[in-house]
Write a protein that holds these residues in place. Structure first.
Motif, short mmCIF file in Angstrom:
data_model
loop_
_atom_site.label_atom_id
_atom_site.label_comp_id
_atom_site.label_asym_id
_atom_site.label_seq_id
_atom_site.Cartn_x
_atom_site.Cartn_y
_atom_site.Cartn_z
N ARG A 1 0.83 -1.22 0.00
CA ARG A 1 0.00 0.00 0.00
C ARG A 1 0.86 1.26 0.00
O ARG A 1 0.54 2.24 -0.67
N SER A 2 1.96 1.21 0.76
CA SER A 2 2.86 2.37 0.85
C SER A 2 3.48 2.68 -0.52
O SER A 2 3.51 3.84 -0.95
N VAL A 3 3.96 1.65 -1.21
CA VAL A 3 4.58 1.85 -2.52
C VAL A 3 3.55 2.30 -3.54
O VAL A 3 3.81 3.23 -4.33
N LEU B 1 3.56 5.88 -5.61
CA LEU B 1 3.58 5.91 -7.08
C LEU B 1 2.25 6.39 -7.66
O LEU B 1 1.93 6.12 -8.81
N GLN B 2 1.48 7.11 -6.84
CA GLN B 2 0.25 7.78 -7.27
C GLN B 2 -0.87 6.81 -7.65
O GLN B 2 -1.65 7.08 -8.57
N PHE B 3 -0.96 5.68 -6.93
CA PHE B 3 -2.10 4.79 -7.10
C PHE B 3 -3.02 4.84 -5.88
O PHE B 3 -3.86 3.97 -5.69
N ALA B 4 -2.85 5.86 -5.03
CA ALA B 4 -3.73 6.02 -3.87
C ALA B 4 -5.14 6.31 -4.35
O ALA B 4 -5.37 7.13 -5.22
N GLY B 5 -6.11 5.62 -3.77
CA GLY B 5 -7.49 5.82 -4.16
C GLY B 5 -7.85 5.14 -5.46
O GLY B 5 -9.00 5.19 -5.91
N TYR B 6 -6.86 4.50 -6.10
CA TYR B 6 -7.12 3.80 -7.35
C TYR B 6 -7.71 2.43 -7.05
O TYR B 6 -7.38 1.81 -6.04
N ASP B 7 -8.57 1.94 -7.92
CA ASP B 7 -9.18 0.63 -7.73
C ASP B 7 -8.11 -0.44 -7.98
O ASP B 7 -7.72 -0.69 -9.12
N ILE B 8 -7.63 -1.06 -6.88
CA ILE B 8 -6.51 -2.01 -7.02
C ILE B 8 -6.94 -3.35 -7.62
O ILE B 8 -6.10 -4.21 -7.86
N SER B 9 -8.25 -3.50 -7.87
CA SER B 9 -8.71 -4.71 -8.56
C SER B 9 -8.69 -4.52 -10.08
O SER B 9 -9.01 -5.44 -10.83
N THR C 1 13.17 7.88 -13.75
CA THR C 1 12.34 9.08 -13.61
C THR C 1 11.43 9.32 -14.81
O THR C 1 10.58 10.20 -14.77
N ASN C 2 11.60 8.53 -15.89
CA ASN C 2 10.68 8.65 -17.03
C ASN C 2 9.26 8.32 -16.58
O ASN C 2 9.05 7.37 -15.83
N HIS C 3 8.30 9.07 -17.04
CA HIS C 3 6.87 8.87 -16.76
C HIS C 3 6.48 9.18 -15.30
O HIS C 3 5.37 8.84 -14.89
N LEU C 4 7.38 9.78 -14.52
CA LEU C 4 7.02 10.13 -13.14
C LEU C 4 6.78 11.63 -13.06
O LEU C 4 7.57 12.43 -13.56
N ASP C 5 5.67 12.01 -12.39
CA ASP C 5 5.45 13.44 -12.18
C ASP C 5 6.28 13.91 -10.99
O ASP C 5 6.97 13.11 -10.34
N ILE C 6 6.24 15.20 -10.72
CA ILE C 6 7.14 15.78 -9.72
C ILE C 6 6.87 15.23 -8.32
O ILE C 6 7.79 14.95 -7.56
N ALA C 7 5.59 15.04 -7.97
CA ALA C 7 5.25 14.50 -6.63
C ALA C 7 5.82 13.09 -6.46
O ALA C 7 6.37 12.74 -5.40
N ALA D 1 6.38 27.60 -17.27
CA ALA D 1 6.38 26.16 -17.04
C ALA D 1 5.00 25.73 -16.57
O ALA D 1 4.45 26.31 -15.64
N LEU D 2 4.45 24.71 -17.23
CA LEU D 2 3.18 24.11 -16.79
C LEU D 2 3.51 22.92 -15.92
O LEU D 2 4.22 22.00 -16.36
N VAL D 3 3.02 22.91 -14.68
CA VAL D 3 3.28 21.78 -13.78
C VAL D 3 1.95 21.23 -13.26
O VAL D 3 0.91 21.89 -13.33
N GLY D 4 2.01 20.04 -12.72
CA GLY D 4 0.82 19.38 -12.17
C GLY D 4 0.99 17.88 -12.27
O GLY D 4 1.88 17.40 -12.99
N PRO D 5 0.17 17.11 -11.57
CA PRO D 5 0.32 15.65 -11.59
C PRO D 5 0.04 15.06 -12.96
O PRO D 5 -0.62 15.68 -13.80
#
Length: 641
Positions: free
Chosen positions: A147-149, A153-161, A194-200, A360-364
Motif C-alpha cells: 500500500r505504501s509503494v 507511485l500515485q495509485f492512492a485511491g485507485y481501484d486495485i482490482s 524518472t521517465n513517466h514520473l510526475d514531480i510529486a 512552465a506548466l506543472v501538475g500531476p
C-alpha cells in the motif's frame, strides 16, 4: 560490505568497442550514478551487471547470496492480473507460509489432537518456529509495504482490482518500478527510473531511495534527482570509467578542477620537454657540452610522458532565433475546458502570456498538461471556453514522443525537404551542430534512437524561427550535456516559451513563471520552480492556521453550549473511569484463571484423562472469550478517555 566488483570489463558489439577497462565497486548503502553521453555504454554496463548481457573480457565478482534487481528503460508491467494480485506475487513465499500457519492453527484446534499431548506439543513447537520466521521475514508487514509503494507511485485511491492490461503505458512503467522496489534486492539497478514520473512521485522516490537498505545504481538524466540521491558518480567516457565522490553537482566541480590540474601538469611537462630537446639539439655536437647533452637526452628517454588531458566530448551547438517579433500579448486563455470528445480532463483554465515570458506548466500526471498544449496548437478541440493568440504570433511545437518523426526519409532529407532553397552544405552544417556528422545524415529517420530523434526534432524547431515555442517534455531522451546546451539556447531565446517538463533543474533555469494545472483550475506563480515550492509551502501553512483559527472561533461561539456538554462529558468520563477500573480487576481475575487452567492441562492427572482435558479446555475457552470481550471494551474506553 562489498556487494559487487567489476575489473577491466570489455564489451564489443561486433567489431565496435563499447566498453573497455571498466572498473566499478558497489558497497552496501552506496548510491551510485552512471553518467555519460547517449551511446557511451551506460545501459550496456547495467545489463552486464544484471546478467542480461555477456562481456568479452575482465571479471565481475559478486558474493554468493547477493540479489540484484534491474529495471530497464521504459519497462512496462505486462500482466493479466489485477494491480493488487500482481504486487502480491512478490511475496509468494510469505503467502505460502501464511497458508501453512493457518493449517497448523486448524490442526491445533482439532479436539482429537488434544488427546495426544506429544503430538500436540510437536505441532505447537512447529507453529511457534514458523510464526517467528514469518514475522522476521515481514509476514505481518508486506501488505502495508504494498500500500505504501502504491501510494507513493500515485495509485492512492485507485481501484486495485483493476487489471494491469487496462492501464496506460506510463502506469505500467510505474507499477514495474513498484514491483521491483517491493522485492528489496541488495543492489537496486535503475535505468532512467524518472521517465513517466510526475514531480510529486519523483520527490517520493528520492526519499525512498535515500532510506533504501541496500545499494542503488542509477542511470538518469535528471540532475535534481541525482543531486538528491547519489553519493558517488562514475563517468563513462571514451569507453572507460572514472570515479568521483559526491553528488552530481560535486562531480561537475571536481571534473572541471581535475581537467584544469591535469592541463597545467601537461603544459608544465611539455615546457620541460621543449627545453630539454632544445638543449640537446644545441649541445650534442659540442665537445665541451656533449656529456651534459647526452645526460639530458637520457632524461628525456626515461621521462613518463603525460598524455594531453581529454576535454569534454563534442557537444551539440545551437541557438534559437526568431524571424519577426510578436505583439506584446502572445496568448490569452479564458475559462477553458480541455479533454477528449466529451470527457473533460481539466477546466476553468485561465492564463495570460506576454512577450518574453517563459512559462512552465506543472501538475500531476493525467491533469491535462500535454492535452492543453495539443489544444493550443489545434490538434484537439476545446470542450468549452476560449483562447486567443496575439498579433504576429508564429508557433513551433515540440512533441515529447516525436510522434511525427517516423518517416522513411534520410536525416538529411527530413530537414532539407522542409527548406529546399538552402544549399546542402548549410543543411549538413546545421545537422553537424546537432551531432549528425558523416554518414549519420544518411540514416533513416525511423531507425534513430530516442536521443537522435530528439536532436533532429530540435534542429527542425531551430530552423522554423518561430516567436512562440510550445515544448512538451523537451529534455526527454537528451543526455545531460545536450540538456545544458538546450537550456543555454532557451535562456538566450528572444521569443516566448510555454513548456511542460518534469525536470526540476530545467524548470529552475528556464521558467520566469510557473502555472500549476489541476482538474478544476489553474494558478500562477511569479518565479522559478524553487519559488513555486516555497509558495506552495506557505499556502499549506496559511491553510493550517486558518483551519486552527476557524476551530478556535467555533469553540468560542459554542462556549455556552459547551458548558452544558462539558458537565455531561465529565460525568461520562467519571463513569468510564469507574468502568475501566472494574474491567481491569475482572481481567486480572480472568488472566489468573487462564493461567491456572493452562497449568492444570499440563498436570499428568489431567492430560492423561481425556474427559478432564475436554472439561478444562471448555472452561479455558469460555474464560478466554470473556477476557477477549473485556479487552475490546477496555481498548474502546481507553481511546475515549
Amino acid at each position: 560490505m562489498i556487494l559487487l566488483q567489476i575489473n577491466q570489463i570489455t564489451k564489443y558489439y561486433g567489431a565496435e568497442l563499447i566498453l573497455s577497462n571498466m572498473k566499478l565497486e558497489v558497497q552496501n548503502k552506496d548510491r551510485i550514478a552512471l553518467v555519460g553521453r547517449n551511446g557511451a555504454g551506460k545501459s550496456t554496463l547495467l545489463k552486464i551487471i544484471a546478467g542480461q548481457l555477456s562481456y568479452d573480457s575482465g571479471e565481475m565478482i559478486r558474493p554468493k547470496g547477493v540479489k540484484i534487481g534491474y529495471l530497464a528503460q521504459d519497462t512496462g508491467l505486462e500482466s493479466n492480473l489485477s494491480i493488487w494480485d500482481e504486487m502480491l506475487t512478490v511475496f509468494t513465499d510469505l503467502l505460502q507460509q501464511e497458508k501453512e500457519l493457518r493449517r497448523l492453527e486448524e490442526t491445533m484446534a482439532d479436539s482429537n489432537i488434544l488427546e495426544n499431548d506429544v503430538f500436540y506439543q510437536k505441532v505447537l513447537k512447529e507453529y511457534d518456529e514458523q510464526q517467528i520466521a514469518f514475522k522476521e521475514q515481514g509476514g505481518y508487514q508486506f501488505e502495508a509495504d504494498i500500500r505504501s509503494v502504491l501510494h507513493g507511485l500515485q495509485f492512492a485511491g485507485y481501484d486495485i482490482s483493476t487489471p494491469i492490461s487496462a492501464l496506460s503505458g506510463g502506469q505500467k512503467t510505474r507499477l514495474a518500478l513498484g514491483k521491483l522496489l517491493l522485492t528489496k534486492p541488495d543492489i537496486l539497478i535503475l535505468d532512467e527510473p524518472t521517465n513517466h514520473l510526475d514531480i510529486a512521485t519523483l520527490s517520493w522516490l528520492e526519499q525512498y531511495l535515500q532510506g533504501y537498505h541496500g545499494a542503488v545504481l542509477i542511470v538518469s538524466h535528471d540532475r535534481y534527482f541525482l543531486d538528491k540521491v547519489v553519493n558517488q558518480v562514475y563517468e563513462i567516457s571514451r569507453n572507460a570509467s572514472k570515479k568521483f565522490h559526491g553528488n552530481y553537482s560535486a562531480y561537475l566541480v571536481k571534473k572541471a578542477e581535475d581537467y584544469e590540474h591535469e592541463m597545467k601538469q601537461y603544459e608544465k611537462q611539455q615546457g620541460e620537454i621543449e627545453k630539454l630537446r632544445d638543449f640537446v639539439q644545441k649541445n650534442i655536437t659540442r665537445a665541451s657540452t656533449t656529456k651534459r647533452a647526452q645526460s639530458r637526452r637520457k632524461q628525456l628517454e626515461k621521462m613518463e610522458i603525460i598524455d594531453r588531458p581529454h576535454g569534454d566530448e563534442k557537444s551539440a551547438s545551437f541557438s534559437f532565433d526568431i524571424e519577426r517579433q510578436s505583439g506584446n500579448e502572445v496568448l490569452n486563455i479564458t475559462n477553458l475546458a480541455i479533454g477528449y470528445e466529451s470527457q473533460t480532463v481539466s477546466k476553468q483554465i485561465a492564463m495570460r502570456i506576454t512577450k518574453g515570458d517563459s512559462i512552465a506548466l506543472v501538475g500531476p500526471n493525467g491533469v491535462g498538461k500535454s492535452t492543453l498544449l495539443k489544444t493550443l496548437i489545434g490538434k484537439l478541440a476545446p470542450i468549452s471556453g476560449e483562447f486567443r493568440f496575439g498579433t504576429n504570433v508564429q508557433i513551433s511545437y515540440y512533441d515529447q514522443e516525436q510522434a511525427e518523426l517516423i518517416s522513411n526519409k534520410r536525416v538529411l532529407n527530413e530537414l532539407w525537404d522542409e527548406h529546399p532553397l538552402k544549399p546542402e552544405k548549410e543543411i549538413r552544417t546545421i545537422l553537424g551542430n546537432f551531432l549528425f556528422s558523416g554518414d549519420d545524415v544518411l540514416k533513416t529517420v525511423s531507425t534513430l534512437s530516442g536521443g537522435e530523434k530528439a536532436r533532429l526534432a530540435l534542429a527542425k524547431l531551430m530552423m522554423e524561427k518561430a516567436n512562440l515555442l510550445i515544448l512538451d517534455e523537451p529534455t526527454n531522451h537528451l543526455d545531460l550535456d545536450s540538456k545544458i546546451v538546450l537550456e543555454n539556447a532557451l535562456v538566450d531565446y528572444p521569443g516566448t516559451i510555454l513548456f511542460v517538463s518534469h525536470d526540476r533543474y530545467f524548470i529552475n533555469r528556464i521558467a520566469t513563471k510557473v502555472i500549476e494545472l489541476s482538474k478544476d483550475s489553474s494558478e500562477e506563480f511569479l518565479g522559478d520552480y524553487d519559488y513555486y515550492l516555497e509558495k506552495k509551502q506557505e499556502q499549506a501553512e496559511i491553510k493550517e492556521l486558518e483551519e486552527a483559527a476557524k476551530d478556535s472561533r467555533t469553540a468560542k461561539s459554542n462556549k455556552k453550549t459547551n458548558h452544558k456538554i462539558d458537565k455531561e462529558a465529565k460525568k461520562l468520563e467519571r463513569q468510564r473511569t469507574r468502568r475501566l477500573e472494574e474491567i481491569e480487576l475482572t481481567m486480572e481475575k480472568l488472566e489468573s484463571e487462564i493461567q491456572e487452567y493452562n497449568e492444570t492441562l499440563t498436570s499428568p492427572e489431567v492430560f492423561q484423562d481425556h474427559e478432564k482435558v475436554l472439561e478444562v479446555q471448555k472452561k479455558l475457552e469460555k474464560t478466554q472469550a470473556e477476557l477477549d470481550l473485556l479487552m475490546e471494551e477496555w481498548a474502546e474506553l481507553e481511546e475515549m478517555i
